[in-house]
Design an enzyme around this catalytic site. Sequence first.
Site, PDB file in Angstrom:
ATOM      1  N   GLY A   1     -22.723  -3.580 -14.738  1.00 33.66           N
ATOM      2  CA  GLY A   1     -21.794  -4.033 -15.601  1.00 33.66           C
ATOM      3  C   GLY A   1     -21.000  -3.311 -16.592  1.00 33.66           C
ATOM      4  O   GLY A   1     -19.884  -3.296 -16.855  1.00 33.66           O
TER       5      GLY A   1
ATOM      6  N   LYS B   1     -11.715  -4.058  -5.937  1.00 34.40           N
ATOM      7  CA  LYS B   1     -13.077  -4.031  -5.255  1.00 34.40           C
ATOM      8  C   LYS B   1     -14.122  -3.688  -6.083  1.00 34.40           C
ATOM      9  O   LYS B   1     -14.693  -2.594  -5.982  1.00 34.40           O
ATOM     10  CB  LYS B   1     -13.261  -3.567  -3.932  1.00 34.40           C
ATOM     11  CG  LYS B   1     -12.012  -4.277  -3.018  1.00 34.40           C
ATOM     12  CD  LYS B   1     -12.347  -3.615  -1.572  1.00 34.40           C
ATOM     13  CE  LYS B   1     -11.386  -4.505  -0.408  1.00 34.40           C
ATOM     14  NZ  LYS B   1      -9.896  -3.720  -0.637  1.00 34.40           N
TER      15      LYS B   1
ATOM     16  N   ARG C   1       1.096  -3.935   6.448  1.00 32.30           N
ATOM     17  CA  ARG C   1       1.907  -3.108   7.507  1.00 32.30           C
ATOM     18  C   ARG C   1       2.853  -4.240   8.270  1.00 32.30           C
ATOM     19  O   ARG C   1       3.909  -3.752   8.745  1.00 32.30           O
ATOM     20  CB  ARG C   1       1.037  -2.299   8.462  1.00 32.30           C
ATOM     21  CG  ARG C   1       0.608  -1.045   7.651  1.00 32.30           C
ATOM     22  CD  ARG C   1      -0.459  -0.486   8.317  1.00 32.30           C
ATOM     23  NE  ARG C   1      -1.944  -1.096   8.078  1.00 32.30           N
ATOM     24  CZ  ARG C   1      -3.044  -0.839   8.625  1.00 32.30           C
ATOM     25  NH1 ARG C   1      -2.875   0.465   9.333  1.00 32.30           N
ATOM     26  NH2 ARG C   1      -3.869  -1.576   8.408  1.00 32.30           N
TER      27      ARG C   1
ATOM     28  N   ASP D   1       0.786  -1.278   0.026  1.00 31.76           N
ATOM     29  CA  ASP D   1       0.019  -0.178   0.105  1.00 31.76           C
ATOM     30  C   ASP D   1       0.729   1.293  -0.003  1.00 31.76           C
ATOM     31  O   ASP D   1       0.936   2.263   1.007  1.00 31.76           O
ATOM     32  CB  ASP D   1      -1.094  -0.199   1.224  1.00 31.76           C
ATOM     33  CG  ASP D   1      -1.846  -1.223   1.207  1.00 31.76           C
ATOM     34  OD1 ASP D   1      -2.163  -1.597  -0.027  1.00 31.76           O
ATOM     35  OD2 ASP D   1      -2.452  -1.676   2.016  1.00 31.76           O
TER      36      ASP D   1
ATOM     37  N   THR E   1     -20.281  -0.114 -16.554  1.00 30.74           N
ATOM     38  CA  THR E   1     -19.217   0.815 -16.229  1.00 30.74           C
ATOM     39  C   THR E   1     -17.913  -0.293 -15.540  1.00 30.74           C
ATOM     40  O   THR E   1     -16.575   0.416 -15.936  1.00 30.74           O
ATOM     41  CB  THR E   1     -19.829   1.418 -14.620  1.00 30.74           C
ATOM     42  OG1 THR E   1     -20.881   2.215 -15.404  1.00 30.74           O
ATOM     43  CG2 THR E   1     -18.644   2.232 -14.121  1.00 30.74           C
TER      44      THR E   1
END
Length: 269
Positions: free
Chosen positions: A99, A94, A240, A39, A101
Amino acid sequence: SQGSRESYQERSLHHAHPVARRLFQVAELKKSNLVISADFTESKSLLACADELGPYIAVFKTHIDIVSDFSDETVIGLKQLAKKHNFLIFEDRKLVDIGNTVQKQYHGGALRLSEWADIVNLSILGGDGIVEALNQTVTAADFPYKGERAFLLLAEMTTKGSRAVGPYTEQCVELAPAYPKSVIGFVSTRALTAPATGAGDFVVFSTGINMSAQGDGLGQQYQTPQSAIERGSDFVIVGRGIYASADPVATAIAYRSAGWDAYMRRTMK
Ligand code: 5IU
């Protein structure tokens, strides 16, 4: 259910999807079921992490929309490092929209996910149409990466109060077998399908893994690699716990051993 008792080697031979086969082959070869959740908000640190930890991981997980200087170089760098260290790339996007889009968000768009991410996850919150749409995209005659791309259904979340539970999770399990050409498994905290039901072999990726913390003060809830694998997870995703530690390489090696030992115990015949 407690997950597959088959080895990654066996699963790589049996699985119908080429991305799952590759994933299991890489795990077997590198003796690693570790996924780093990278991240990072700058390409330079993202790529440095991929290069440094690449040898110890099976999969490199990104959140490409947090990279402030995303460019061609980010894509080229990720692809080169994936080749150099033999890992797959999982974009934790996620996807969740209609659909029409999500097809545009996945293939093309600003982030060009289909070009570099072997695996992308999606949520069926809006119904089955999202899976149908993405399945159409990756199986289309003119899709350039046919057979090289797969999806995971976001079946559970690790955060406190998650609403991805109950019927939502159950519907992910019911839907997955309908899309063998594109859906290879789930993001969840545990195995969701019983191994012997004949429903197919679904790969379980688990986030929220940490050996020294319980949570993060923002709702994250952790379990250890051992616990996740015992509950049927196949790949443990660590952010992390590794990249924010004093010595990320040594820590990655320790997480890799913990995940691998737990896998060996689960599959011991
Ligand atoms: N992530 C979760 N929980 C989830 C899902 C994804 O933590 O249910 I789906 C992501 C968020 C972050 C990583 O990118 O996994 C976990 O990072 P830490 O190991 O640093 O908590």
